[in-house]
Design a protein around this motif. Structure first.
Motif, PDB file in Angstrom:
ATOM      1  N   THR A  11     -35.842  50.519  37.933  1.00 25.35           N
ATOM      2  CA  THR A  11     -36.997  51.281  37.468  1.00 25.35           C
ATOM      3  C   THR A  11     -37.906  50.427  36.603  1.00 25.35           C
ATOM      4  O   THR A  11     -39.131  50.453  36.763  1.00 25.35           O
ATOM      5  CB  THR A  11     -36.536  52.534  36.700  1.00 25.35           C
ATOM      6  N   PHE A  12     -37.337  49.651  35.689  1.00 28.88           N
ATOM      7  CA  PHE A  12     -38.176  48.766  34.876  1.00 28.88           C
ATOM      8  C   PHE A  12     -38.904  47.755  35.752  1.00 28.88           C
ATOM      9  O   PHE A  12     -40.060  47.438  35.505  1.00 28.88           O
ATOM     10  CB  PHE A  12     -37.351  48.042  33.807  1.00 28.88           C
ATOM     11  N   THR A  13     -38.253  47.261  36.796  1.00 30.00           N
ATOM     12  CA  THR A  13     -38.896  46.322  37.710  1.00 30.00           C
ATOM     13  C   THR A  13     -40.078  46.990  38.410  1.00 30.00           C
ATOM     14  O   THR A  13     -41.151  46.391  38.533  1.00 30.00           O
ATOM     15  CB  THR A  13     -37.880  45.802  38.746  1.00 30.00           C
ATOM     16  N   GLU A  14     -39.906  48.240  38.838  1.00 32.60           N
ATOM     17  CA  GLU A  14     -41.006  48.973  39.469  1.00 32.60           C
ATOM     18  C   GLU A  14     -42.164  49.202  38.507  1.00 32.60           C
ATOM     19  O   GLU A  14     -43.321  49.240  38.915  1.00 32.60           O
ATOM     20  CB  GLU A  14     -40.510  50.316  40.004  1.00 32.60           C
ATOM     21  N   LEU A  15     -41.860  49.333  37.207  1.00 35.02           N
ATOM     22  CA  LEU A  15     -42.895  49.516  36.192  1.00 35.02           C
ATOM     23  C   LEU A  15     -43.510  48.184  35.749  1.00 35.02           C
ATOM     24  O   LEU A  15     -44.323  48.144  34.834  1.00 35.02           O
ATOM     25  CB  LEU A  15     -42.316  50.241  34.969  1.00 35.02           C
ATOM     26  N   MET A  16     -43.123  47.093  36.412  1.00 36.10           N
ATOM     27  CA  MET A  16     -43.632  45.742  36.133  1.00 36.10           C
ATOM     28  C   MET A  16     -43.130  45.184  34.799  1.00 36.10           C
ATOM     29  O   MET A  16     -43.862  44.516  34.070  1.00 36.10           O
ATOM     30  CB  MET A  16     -45.164  45.709  36.190  1.00 36.10           C
ATOM     31  N   TYR A  17     -41.886  45.472  34.464  1.00 35.05           N
ATOM     32  CA  TYR A  17     -41.233  44.910  33.288  1.00 35.05           C
ATOM     33  C   TYR A  17     -40.014  44.138  33.732  1.00 35.05           C
ATOM     34  O   TYR A  17     -39.461  44.376  34.798  1.00 35.05           O
ATOM     35  CB  TYR A  17     -40.780  46.019  32.330  1.00 35.05           C
ATOM     36  N   PHE A  18     -39.581  43.199  32.917  1.00 36.80           N
ATOM     37  CA  PHE A  18     -38.300  42.561  33.173  1.00 36.80           C
ATOM     38  C   PHE A  18     -37.438  42.713  31.932  1.00 36.80           C
ATOM     39  O   PHE A  18     -37.925  42.780  30.816  1.00 36.80           O
ATOM     40  CB  PHE A  18     -38.437  41.098  33.606  1.00 36.80           C
ATOM     41  N   VAL A  19     -36.165  42.819  32.151  1.00 42.98           N
ATOM     42  CA  VAL A  19     -35.193  42.967  31.065  1.00 42.98           C
ATOM     43  C   VAL A  19     -34.728  41.568  30.694  1.00 42.98           C
ATOM     44  O   VAL A  19     -34.202  40.844  31.532  1.00 42.98           O
ATOM     45  CB  VAL A  19     -34.003  43.838  31.505  1.00 42.98           C
ATOM     46  N   ILE A  41     -44.201  41.907  32.867  1.00 48.13           N
ATOM     47  CA  ILE A  41     -44.045  40.737  33.738  1.00 48.13           C
ATOM     48  C   ILE A  41     -44.913  39.568  33.279  1.00 48.13           C
ATOM     49  O   ILE A  41     -44.510  38.424  33.381  1.00 48.13           O
ATOM     50  CB  ILE A  41     -44.386  41.117  35.195  1.00 48.13           C
ATOM     51  N   ASP A  42     -46.105  39.851  32.725  1.00 52.42           N
ATOM     52  CA  ASP A  42     -46.974  38.761  32.273  1.00 52.42           C
ATOM     53  C   ASP A  42     -46.563  38.215  30.903  1.00 52.42           C
ATOM     54  O   ASP A  42     -47.218  37.340  30.357  1.00 52.42           O
ATOM     55  CB  ASP A  42     -48.447  39.192  32.264  1.00 52.42           C
ATOM     56  N   GLY A  43     -45.466  38.720  30.345  1.00 52.48           N
ATOM     57  CA  GLY A  43     -44.949  38.206  29.083  1.00 52.48           C
ATOM     58  C   GLY A  43     -45.423  38.952  27.847  1.00 52.48           C
ATOM     59  O   GLY A  43     -44.958  38.691  26.743  1.00 52.48           O
TER      60      GLY A  43
END
Length: 59
Positions: A11-19, A41-43
């Motif tokens: 879900t976080f990946t779909e929201l454009m986040y990385f853990v 994803i862009d930091g």
């Protein structure tokens, strides 16, 4: 517990986040707490309060 962890990461990946870090605390088969530290994803951190609320609402 593995399915909950997998679903959370997806879900976080779909929201454009990385853990970039996470912890889970469990006793046997019952999970008590899961913490994740995320970044866009862009930091960057959250770009707006609305984005922050969206992620908080998810978790």
């Amino acid at each position: 517990m593995p399915k909950v962890l997998y679903d959370t990461i997806c879900t976080f990946t779909e929201l454009m986040y990385f853990v970039f870090h996470g912890n889970s605390y469990a006793d046997g088969a019952e999970a008590y707490q899961m913490e994740v530290w995320i970044r866009h994803i862009d930091g960057s951190r959250f770009k707006s309060d609305a984005e922050r609320q969206k992620v908080i609402q998810f978790s």
